[in-house]
Design an enzyme around this catalytic site. Structure first.
Site, PDB file in Angstrom:
ATOM      1  N   GLU A 288      -4.292 -16.656 -46.522  1.00 51.92           N
ATOM      2  CA  GLU A 288      -4.490 -15.219 -46.731  1.00 51.92           C
ATOM      3  C   GLU A 288      -4.221 -14.816 -48.179  1.00 51.92           C
ATOM      4  OE1 GLU A 288      -2.353 -12.616 -44.074  1.00 51.92           O
ATOM      5  OE2 GLU A 288      -3.652 -13.095 -42.389  1.00 51.92           O
ATOM      6  N   HIS A 309      -3.795 -40.807 -35.562  1.00 53.51           N
ATOM      7  CA  HIS A 309      -4.637 -41.398 -34.526  1.00 53.51           C
ATOM      8  C   HIS A 309      -5.836 -40.512 -34.194  1.00 53.51           C
ATOM      9  CE1 HIS A 309      -1.620 -44.549 -33.732  1.00 53.51           C
ATOM     10  NE2 HIS A 309      -0.831 -43.631 -34.258  1.00 53.51           N
ATOM     11  N   LYS A 423     -11.883  -7.436 -37.066  1.00 50.80           N
ATOM     12  CA  LYS A 423     -11.333  -6.357 -36.235  1.00 50.80           C
ATOM     13  C   LYS A 423     -12.364  -5.253 -36.063  1.00 50.80           C
ATOM     14  CE  LYS A 423      -6.553  -7.045 -37.735  1.00 50.80           C
ATOM     15  NZ  LYS A 423      -5.430  -6.516 -38.487  1.00 50.80           N
TER      16      LYS A 423
HETATM   17  O1  PA5 Z   1      -0.195 -11.120 -43.182  1.00 49.72           O
HETATM   18  C1  PA5 Z   1      -0.682 -10.170 -42.598  1.00 49.72           C
HETATM   19  O2  PA5 Z   1      -0.636  -9.018 -43.063  1.00 49.72           O
HETATM   20  C2  PA5 Z   1      -1.363 -10.321 -41.247  1.00 49.72           C
HETATM   21  O3  PA5 Z   1      -1.554 -11.624 -40.848  1.00 49.72           O
HETATM   22  C3  PA5 Z   1      -0.497  -9.630 -40.213  1.00 49.72           C
HETATM   23  O4  PA5 Z   1       0.769 -10.208 -40.194  1.00 49.72           O
HETATM   24  C4  PA5 Z   1      -1.110  -9.690 -38.827  1.00 49.72           C
HETATM   25  O5  PA5 Z   1      -2.437  -9.242 -38.847  1.00 49.72           O
HETATM   26  C5  PA5 Z   1      -0.313  -8.812 -37.879  1.00 49.72           C
HETATM   27  O6  PA5 Z   1      -0.287  -7.495 -38.359  1.00 49.72           O
HETATM   28  P1  PA5 Z   1       0.709  -6.424 -37.799  1.00 49.72           P
HETATM   29  O7  PA5 Z   1       2.096  -6.863 -38.087  1.00 49.72           O
HETATM   30  O8  PA5 Z   1       0.353  -5.165 -38.524  1.00 49.72           O
HETATM   31  O9  PA5 Z   1       0.459  -6.309 -36.325  1.00 49.72           O
END
Ligand code: PA5
Length: 446
Positions: A288, A309, A423
């Protein structure tokens, strides 16, 4: 000796100490950008000094609630996805082992992670497991609006209210979310749930050392004082950008050198099953943070020797686009000695008297050399052992390296614009109000 030692001597001639030193000026610049908060995404640097400056009152409250959960719960449900669960899961498994829920004689609740998928059968199994047990819940969402945990929590909230009644359910549900905004915050206020805060200036993937990770980790029986002490130690160790001594920045540079030479996949390789979820946490952190603007290493992870393996063939002889970062844990808390067998049908008597850790260490180095011979550069992080103090250092090492590496790469390491796209499509296809145009366009393409 340091608990973490970075080593690029198995770089297969593609990366070495001298070429890392050539990056000193760029690293000093990236270090200054991070520490002075002058780069893209600098609103999300709350993790940087967190090990020194965390909220002591909230920390004490976390320990108090964690004690209550440990003393009263048979099952502790942790509901969250991405950065809101991966860190806790990683740390608990590193410290308690991947089979922690099944080990007899432990005085901590079973921890089940929920809300990290949209599988009806997974939730159905969880409901079967918790039936008749004493249950506590921690629902974690920074935005408070993420679909997966929201659906799971809706189902669990109904279960809790049916089984405990409104008041007792409210006592057993703990919310970790934004201090001011979001559907979960509103619900927590209305229902009187106890609350912990995800700080505004810390993104999900950097949040394991906030209440997001600390409450589940403490409830699972881990020492969060030592975890924070380890992170503070790492802060101190890596506060000087000098590449002669800063192993964290040397790692950040080495991976950028390899990317520049078209090694576009980094595999985080472990030889301890306890590190499986750490690989998942690391994949999110780096994927990310760096995968944007058409750039970034693709982060993958393998569990060895298991995956030798299955993936071993590709790693040895497939396309030469990958390098490995091997996490080499040097000591094992628990070990087993291999005994002599008089019949020796399996021919393994040459190992009699050896520990499994010994065999694993030889498997590790044998594999590193084989993969080197196959042309894969290998970076190594030697880790003295898996305890809270060391794990705290590991978390901080990889978080800081990720920030610096992102700036070296030229991206904003603290946003994740691409996460939103799926999303929007999912909401449109599900008919969420406000997404009508997108729905029409998507359905025409299906
Ligand atoms: O790093 C991030 O921002 C995302 O991976 C969030 O952690 C994930 O989408 C969960 O989001 P939230 O904590 O708002 O539910």
């Amino acid at each position: 000796m340091s608990d973490l030692r970075f080593d690029c001597t198995k770089g297969a001639g593609k990366v070495c100490d001298n070429c890392i030193m050539d990056w000193q000026q760029r690293v000093t610049d990236a270090h200054n950008i991070i520490t002075q908060g002058t780069g893209a995404g600098s609103d999300y640097l709350g993790w940087l000094r967190l090990p020194l400056e965390y909220d002591r009152d909230e920390f004490a409250r976390i320990k108090q609630v964690a004690d209550e959960i440990r003393n009263n719960a048979e099952i502790f449900l942790v509901i969250g996805i991405g950065g809101s669960y991966l860190g806790a899961r990683a740390v608990i498994e590193m410290l308690k082992g991947p089979l922690f829920n099944m080990v007899p004689g432990k005085n901590t609740p079973q921890v089940l992670f929920l809300g990290c998928n949209i599988s009806g059968s997974y939730v159905r199994d969880c409901l079967k497991i918790i039936e008749g047990k004493s249950v506590y819940v921690n629902v974690i969402s920074k935005s408070g609006t993420t679909t997966e945990p929201a659906i799971a929590f809706r189902i669990i909230k109904e279960y809790m209210e049916e089984h405990y009644g409104q008041a007792e359910a409210s006592r057993r549900i703990v919310v970790t979310t934004d201090a001011h905004r979001g559907a979960l915050k509103t619900m927590a206020d209305k229902c009187g749930y106890r609350q912990f805060v995800v700080p505004d200036d810390i993104g999900g993937r950097y949040s394991v050392l906030t209440a997001v990770g600390l409450l589940p980790i403490a409830a699972a029986g881990c020492d969060i004082d030592q975890l924070m002490a380890g992170a503070a130690k790492a802060y101190e160790l890596y506060s000087n950008p000098d590449l002669k001594t800063n192993d964290c920045y040397r790692y950040a540079v080495a991976r950028n050198i390899l990317l520049a030479k078209d090694y576009s996949i980094e595999i985080l390789t472990n030889y301890e099953p306890a590190l499986h979820s750490f690989g998942e946490w690391w994949k999110q952190l780096y994927g990310e943070s760096e995968g944007k603007d058409g750039r970034g290493l693709f982060p993958a992870a393998v569990d060895c020797t298991t995956d030798l393996h299955s993936m071993g063939q590709y790693i040895q002889e497939g396309r030469r686009i990958l390098f490995e970062t091997v996490i080499n844990v040097e000591t094992s808390q628990e070990d087993v000695i291999i005994n002599e067998d008089l019949q020796n049908f399996d021919g393994m008597n040459f190992l009699a008297g050896r520990t499994m850790q010994y065999v694993n260490s030889k498997a590790t180095m044998g594999t590193v050399l084989a993969h080197n011979d196959g042309g894969n550069p290998i970076l190594m992080l030697h880790v003295s052992g898996l305890n809270e103090y060391v794990v705290g250092q590991m978390i901080y090492f990889f978080e800081l390296a990720c920030g610096v590496s992102g700036y070296l790469l030229g991206v904003n390491p603290f946003n994740q614009p691409g996460v939103e796209e799926y999303k929007k499509n999912m909401f449109a296809l599900l008919g969420k109000p406000g997404y009508e145009d997108r729905r029409q366009e998507l359905e025409a393409r299906l």
